[in-house]
Design an enzyme around this catalytic site. Structure first.
Site, short mmCIF file in Angstrom:
data_model
loop_
_atom_site.label_atom_id
_atom_site.label_comp_id
_atom_site.label_asym_id
_atom_site.label_seq_id
_atom_site.Cartn_x
_atom_site.Cartn_y
_atom_site.Cartn_z
N VAL A 44 -0.77 19.42 -7.11
CA VAL A 44 -0.33 16.96 -7.58
C VAL A 44 1.19 17.57 -8.87
CG1 VAL A 44 -1.51 16.26 -9.11
CG2 VAL A 44 -1.88 16.45 -6.68
N SER A 49 -6.26 22.32 -15.53
CA SER A 49 -5.54 22.09 -14.33
C SER A 49 -3.63 21.71 -15.06
CB SER A 49 -5.61 21.21 -12.57
OG SER A 49 -4.88 21.06 -12.34
N ALA A 50 -3.32 21.75 -15.10
CA ALA A 50 -1.91 21.09 -15.41
C ALA A 50 -1.38 20.50 -15.05
CB ALA A 50 -0.64 22.65 -15.00
N ASP A 51 -2.44 19.53 -13.31
CA ASP A 51 -2.15 18.30 -13.48
C ASP A 51 -2.74 16.77 -13.45
OD1 ASP A 51 -1.98 20.07 -10.83
OD2 ASP A 51 -3.94 18.86 -9.61
N ASP A 60 -10.56 26.37 -18.38
CA ASP A 60 -9.52 26.36 -17.07
C ASP A 60 -9.21 24.53 -17.19
OD1 ASP A 60 -9.17 26.32 -14.56
OD2 ASP A 60 -10.15 27.14 -13.61
N GLU A 113 2.29 16.71 -0.61
CA GLU A 113 2.64 17.79 -1.46
C GLU A 113 2.31 18.57 -0.83
OE1 GLU A 113 -1.39 19.67 -3.22
OE2 GLU A 113 -2.07 17.77 -3.66
N LYS A 136 -13.39 16.53 -7.02
CA LYS A 136 -14.57 16.82 -5.97
C LYS A 136 -15.50 17.43 -7.66
CE LYS A 136 -12.36 18.79 -2.27
NZ LYS A 136 -11.18 19.56 -2.10
N LYS A 156 1.07 29.57 -4.55
CA LYS A 156 0.95 28.17 -4.84
C LYS A 156 1.65 28.09 -5.46
CE LYS A 156 -3.21 26.38 -7.42
NZ LYS A 156 -4.95 26.28 -7.76
#
Ligand code: PSU
Ligand code: MN
Length: 307
Positions: A109, A143-145, A141, A27, A162, A89
């Site tokens: 990602v 992540s779209a990951d 919130d 990435e 993390k 981003k």
């Protein structure tokens, strides 16, 4: 394979994919937003070298001038690394507008998986993935990951996530969406800077061959989703639990005081943690990416040998 009209696959990558040879995607948000210049560029180039040493072809992925690129030149990596956070981003929701404007974008990602899949690449190595943030029960919130892992058939090799994230909720989300979480040589989810998190993974697998078998089987079953491989940071580079968790708590407190939200949250937290822990966390971060690149390359070789 008919390729997408916005996609440019580097000739070496295209030849390897066509011949069923091992290829590993990488990435670019980790370059632009994840590390400072010049360590970001040095790391990105070294990661490519490690993938080659382990028998696979690297394909660093980004959007440049509106083209979806699978395989970057050294100059393109240097360009993204120098521009840093001035590059957009790019997650899934950003891709169409950036391409239509012929803009640049650093792939997360999510978008690295999308472009890797378009190019026929099955394995992708990175540092950490996005997930469900702490406090997501009020901020929403997530992540779209995680959504991409549910829908796009690419294996992602990372060092866990993390604890800027809520790791328990992240695992719940992945379970609901049918994404297998594999521990490489461990039954415990690694937490990026540390080898342990207190949370279990779904399965422990212990060799690149086992990883390749599991992923090939997922493809053979016709599953459209990915597979998440979590590879613990090598012992000698892992950080002290208390030191890192104190820095993460402080970073989250500052983010909330400054009203940081949306796509800025993850880069803000990553930069803050780095600032609070000095160079130590950057060094660990670099080493765990190298470690993931090695495992991804070996797994790509094992997968290629099966086909
Ligand atoms: N976590 C890390 N390092 C990173 C990222 C996440 O430890 O560099 C980057 C990756 O590109 C990841 C993205 O896909 O942040 C997730 O951003 P968000 O949380 O906004 O979805
Ligand atoms: Mn988010």
């Amino acid at each position: 394979m008919s390729l997408n009209k916005y996609l440019d696959v580097a000739p070496e990558v295209a030849a390897a994919v066509a011949a069923g040879k091992p290829v590993v995607a990488l990435e670019s948000t980790i370059i632009s937003h994840g590390m400072p210049y010049p360590q970001n560029v040095e790391t990105a180039l070294k990661v490519e070298e490690i993938i080659r040493e382990n028998g696979a072809v690297p394909a660093t992925i980004a959007v440049i001038g509106g083209r979806l690129k699978a395989g970057l030149s050294k100059d393109e990596i240097e360009y993204l690394g120098k521009k840093g956070a001035d590059v957009a981003k790019a997650s899934r929701r950003d891709l169409a507008v950036l391409v239509s404007k012929k803009a640049d974008g650093a792939t997360t990602v999510t978008t690295t998986m999308i472009i890797a899949h378009m190019a026929g690449i099955k394995i992708f190595a990175t540092g950490g993935i996005g997930g469900v943030h702490r406090g997501a029960e009020t901020t929403m919130d997530i992540s779209a990951d995680l959504e991409e892992l549910a829908h796009t058939p690419v294996m992602v090799v990372c060092a866990g996530a993390k604890s800027i994230l809520d790791l328990g909720l992240t695992l719940e989300y992945l379970e609901t969406h049918g994404v297998p979480v594999i521990g490489y040589g461990t039954k415990e989810l690694p937490a990026f800077y540390t080898r342990k998190s207190g949370f279990g993974v779904d399965y422990e697998l212990d060799t690149p061959e086992e990883l390749a078998n599991a992923f090939q089987t997922s493809l053979d079953l016709g599953f459209q989703g990915g597979m998440l491989v979590t590879n613990p940071i090598p012992e000698e580079y892992s950080m002290d639990h208390d030191v890192i968790n104190k820095a993460i708590d402080e970073a989250i407190k500052e983010a909330s005081e400054q009203g940081i939200h949306g796509k800025a949250t993850t880069p803000f937290l990553l930069a803050k943690v780095k600032e609070l822990t000095g160079g130590d966390s950057l060094d660990s971060n670099i080493q765990l990416v190298f470690n993931n690149a090695r495992l991804a390359a070996k797994t790509a070789c094992a997968l290629s040998a099966k086909n």
